[in-house]
Design an enzyme around this catalytic site. Structure first.
Site, short mmCIF file in Angstrom:
data_model
loop_
_atom_site.label_atom_id
_atom_site.label_comp_id
_atom_site.label_asym_id
_atom_site.label_seq_id
_atom_site.Cartn_x
_atom_site.Cartn_y
_atom_site.Cartn_z
N ALA A 67 11.28 -1.84 -38.15
CA ALA A 67 10.31 -1.10 -38.95
C ALA A 67 9.82 0.17 -38.25
O ALA A 67 9.11 0.97 -38.84
CB ALA A 67 9.11 -1.99 -39.28
N CYS A 68 10.23 0.36 -37.01
CA CYS A 68 9.77 1.49 -36.20
C CYS A 68 10.83 2.59 -36.17
O CYS A 68 11.97 2.35 -35.76
CB CYS A 68 9.47 0.99 -34.79
SG CYS A 68 9.14 2.30 -33.59
#
Length: 139
Positions: free
Chosen positions: A10-11
């Site tokens: 998600a980063c």
């Protein structure tokens, strides 16, 4: 070359780091550290191997850092490590290890110090060029 990345899909920084490793022709071992957090010993090895203090390796943004009172300068490294192990979102990312060493790859371009020379152009997912047409780093 063998590489391991402690990754959070998600980063964006983590995704860009992974993309640069793959761009260098390496398929790394991917450890999604939020699902499979490192042991205390491994976390200490990553932090010290990267030349960081425990406080430098703790993530503040979008975490319970302040809620847990982790900004208290009197907290010991042991207390900070315990917090990171209890809530892995507090572990800054992405850590990458290759035979060239360990780095916390923030910004993602730091991974290039751990990889064989990359001469093909590369741009991050936001379009920012990292390696130009001549194979030169741009940063």
């Amino acid at each position: 070359m063998v590489a391991t990345i402690y990754h959070n899909p998600a980063c964006g920084t983590s995704r860009n780091t992974l993309a640069m490793i793959r761009h260098a022709g390496i398929e790394p071992t991917i450890i999604e550290y939020l699902r499979c957090p490192p042991s205390r010993e491994r976390l200490v090895d990553l932090i010290s191997g990267a030349g960081l203090t425990v406080r430098q390796a703790i993530r503040q943004k979008d975490t319970p850092y302040l809620e847990r009172g982790l900004d208290d300068p009197m907290l010991s490294d042991s207390a900070l490590l315990e917090a990171m192990l209890a809530e892995p979102i507090l572990i800054n990312r992405p850590f990458v290890q290759t035979s060239a060493g360990i780095r916390l790859c923030r910004p993602s371009e730091r991974v290039l110090d751990l990889l064989p020379p990359v001469t093909r152009p590369f741009s991050k997912e936001d379009g920012m060029m990292v390696i130009d047409q001549g194979g030169q780093r741009i940063f």
